[in-house]
Structures are given as structure tokens and as C-alpha cells.
Design a protein around this motif. Structure first.
Motif, short mmCIF file in Angstrom:
data_model
loop_
_atom_site.label_atom_id
_atom_site.label_comp_id
_atom_site.label_asym_id
_atom_site.label_seq_id
_atom_site.Cartn_x
_atom_site.Cartn_y
_atom_site.Cartn_z
N ASN A 1 0.83 -1.21 0.00
CA ASN A 1 0.00 0.00 0.00
C ASN A 1 0.86 1.26 0.00
O ASN A 1 0.54 2.24 -0.67
N ALA B 1 1.16 4.22 -3.11
CA ALA B 1 0.61 5.53 -2.75
C ALA B 1 1.20 6.65 -3.61
O ALA B 1 2.33 6.54 -4.10
N GLN C 1 2.48 8.26 3.32
CA GLN C 1 1.71 7.07 3.63
C GLN C 1 2.39 6.24 4.70
O GLN C 1 1.74 5.72 5.62
N THR D 1 -0.41 5.16 13.12
CA THR D 1 -1.52 4.28 13.49
C THR D 1 -1.07 3.20 14.46
O THR D 1 -1.78 2.85 15.40
N GLN E 1 -6.83 0.14 8.50
CA GLN E 1 -7.57 0.21 7.24
C GLN E 1 -7.83 1.66 6.82
O GLN E 1 -7.87 1.97 5.63
N LYS E 2 -8.01 2.53 7.80
CA LYS E 2 -8.32 3.93 7.51
C LYS E 2 -7.07 4.81 7.38
O LYS E 2 -7.18 5.98 7.03
N ALA F 1 -4.74 5.10 5.27
CA ALA F 1 -4.48 5.68 3.94
C ALA F 1 -5.30 6.93 3.69
O ALA F 1 -4.93 7.77 2.86
N GLN F 2 -6.43 7.08 4.39
CA GLN F 2 -7.29 8.25 4.20
C GLN F 2 -6.99 9.39 5.17
O GLN F 2 -7.56 10.47 5.07
N GLU F 3 -6.08 9.15 6.12
CA GLU F 3 -5.74 10.18 7.10
C GLU F 3 -4.82 11.23 6.45
O GLU F 3 -4.32 11.04 5.34
N THR F 4 -4.61 12.32 7.16
CA THR F 4 -3.74 13.39 6.64
C THR F 4 -2.71 13.78 7.69
O THR F 4 -2.88 13.50 8.88
#
Length: 296
Positions: free
Chosen positions: A92, A96, A102, A109, A131-132, A134-137
Motif C-alpha cells: 500500500n 501511494a 503514507q 496508526t 484500514q483507515k 491511507a485516508q488520514e492526513t
């Protein structure tokens, strides 16, 4: 960083909850223990951090009831679980748009695996956070500064926190090595057992020692107190061009040191949620000197 009133209350409450679960103890022993705990807190010097107090309270517990919970098996199992997921997470990262960002998000996490902040690590929550990820900033300004520092730096010290998490730290270190091949990276782990914090044994188990030099800091404090770690560890930090420090304990014990430190962690307890104005398990990426709070 001086311990807050909220942390003092939390430490006392957790010790009271801990001994109330012990049905083999009478109230007189419990009261004596709590008095000893409160004495440690009350007689501590100004500027003593929460991780330092937790270590002293652990010594009190052992003097009353013997060795605390053994984390060796727990640590081994968390390392193995994260190593099982390692290949997928690495894929992953590689796919990215910004692999370094990433990798940082995944490493952050992993900070959820913390038996100091929680009695139980919920595997369901951990899986959901991964799982989440990748959507964090990340904080854009701090990430830009971090990138600039890496481009100019010759040395970086990576200060680890927990078991399991150290697998994701390894993936981040690999990505930094890939993008900045001239950067010399060293890793600092706890020098003795401290809850489920990573030590040399964990670094060896997950293969980190094959990538970079790994140094124990000489203490069993769940943080990094410059005045108490070994001369070797202190020299490593003071001479580093950049430091990346993981976890709440490292933030509490290192913040204000004046070195070029980037702090990366999740807000796992109520006080951290309140002090940063975030939600439970939200991520933080900040730089030394950026955080300001009344009383500090």
C-alpha cells in the motif's frame, strides 16, 4: 514536560482500579498502597514527567505485590501479528501517490498498541485504524518542514515506542532509506522492560536490526528523559540533525528539550484528546516548539 493535574488524577485512579480488582487483598493493604502511590506523586520534583512517575509507581507496586504483569508474550504476539500484515501494508505504501507520507500515517496508526494508556488493546479498533490510515492526513506545514529537514540532514534518530508498532516504524525507516539514501538512521529503544514498549529484543524479532543500528537507552521509563538515559543515547540524540519520536510518553518526556524533534502519536487518553482538541485515537504530527499550553 511537567505532569498535569489531569495526569495525576488519572495515575491515582488507575492504581485504585488496579488494586480493587485484586480480591485477594484486604482494604488495609490497599489503603497503604494508595498512600505510597500518592506519596510518590506528591513528593516528586517540579518538571517530573508522567512516564517518570509511572516508573516510580511501578517500583512501589512491586515492593508491595511482587513483579508486575509480564508483557513478554503479549509483545511477541503483537510483533508477529503486525509482521503478518507487513507485506500488504508495504504494498500500500509503495502504491501511494506519496509513499513517505503514507508510511508516516501507518507508523502513527501503530501507536495504538499501548498498554500504558489502555488496559486492553482492542484488535478490532487496531484493524479499523490500519484500514483507515491511507485516508488520514498529516499537518501540511510540518510535513513540508520534515521533508526539507530530511533533504539537508546527514543523521536521523528514530525514537520508538511500542511493540507491534515497531514493525510499522521499520516500514517508515525503509521508505526514508529509499528516498534519502545518504541519510544515516539510528534507532533508540527502551533499555529495560517498560510495559509493552519496544526493546532490543523486539527490534531483533521484527528484523529492524538488519537495517539500522539499534541502541537501548538504558532505562525502563516509558519515555525518553535526557537526564536519565545513557551517555551513548544522549549523545546520539544531541548530535542528530533530525529526531522522530513516537508516542505520548516520548512527547511528555522530551517536549521542551530544544532539539529538532518531530513528534508522532495518537491521542489515546482523555487528557490528550482535550489538550489537542481532537477525537479519541486521532493522529498528531507536530514539531518541537510548536505546542503551547498554559502552565508549560
Amino acid at each position: 514536560m511537567q505532569v498535569s493535574a489531569a495526569c495525576i488524577r488519572c495515575m491515582a485512579d488507575r492504581q485504585e482500579e488496579r488494586i480493587q480488582r485484586r480480591t485477594d487483598l484486604d482494604e488495609q493493604i490497599k489503603a497503604k498502597y494508595m498512600k505510597a502511590v500518592l506519596r510518590v506523586i506528591g513528593e516528586s520534583k517540579d518538571g517530573t514527567s508522567a512516564p517518570e512517575l509511572v516508573e516510580e509507581i511501578s517500583k512501589v507496586y512491586e515492593s508491595f505485590f511482587g513483579k508486575e504483569q509480564e508483557y513478554t508474550k503479549i509483545k511477541y504476539e503483537h510483533n508477529e501479528k503486525m509482521m503478518f500484515a507487513e507485506q500488504e501494508i508495504q504494498s500500500n505504501i509503495e502504491r501511494a501517490e506519496d509513499p513517505l507520507a503514507q508510511a508516516i500515517l501507518y507508523a502513527r496508526t501503530g501507536n495504538y498498541i499501548d498498554y500504558g494508556a489502555m488496559d486492553v488493546v482492542d484488535e478490532g479498533i487496531l484493524k479499523e485504524l490500519i484500514q483507515k490510515a491511507a485516508q488520514e492526513t498529516l499537518d501540511a506545514e510540518n510535513y513540508h518542514s520534515f521533508r526539507q529537514d530530511l533533504e539537508q540532514a546527514k543523521t536521523l534518530v528514530y525514537v520508538t515506542d511500542n511493540c507491534g508498532e515497531i514493525v510499522l516504524d521499520k516500514l517508515l525507516i525503509q521508505e526514508m532509506q529509499k528516498q534519502y539514501p545518504a541519510l544515516q538512521i539510528a534507532v533508540l529503544v527502551r533499555g529495560r522492560e517498560a510495559l509493552n514498549d519496544a526493546t532490543i529484543e523486539d527490534a531483533e524479532q521484527v528484523g529492524l536490526m538488519k537495517l539500522v543500528p539499534v541502541v537501548g537507552n538504558g532505562t525502563g521509563i516509558a519515555g525518553t528523559v535526557l537526564e536519565k538515559i545513557t551517555e551513548e543515547a544522549r549523545k546520539l540524540l544531541k548530535e542528530a540533525d533530525v529526531i522522530l519520536a513516537k508516542g505520548q510518553g516520548n512527547f511528555e518526556s522530551m517536549y521542551g528539550c530544544g532539539l529538532d524533534v518531530y513528534y508522532l502519536f495518537l491521542c489515546k487518553c482523555d487528557w490528550f484528546v482535550k489538550r489537542f482538541g481532537l477525537t479519541k485515537n486521532a493522529g498528531v504530527f507536530l514539531r518541537e516548539g510548536e505546542y503551547h499550553e498554559a502552565g508549560y
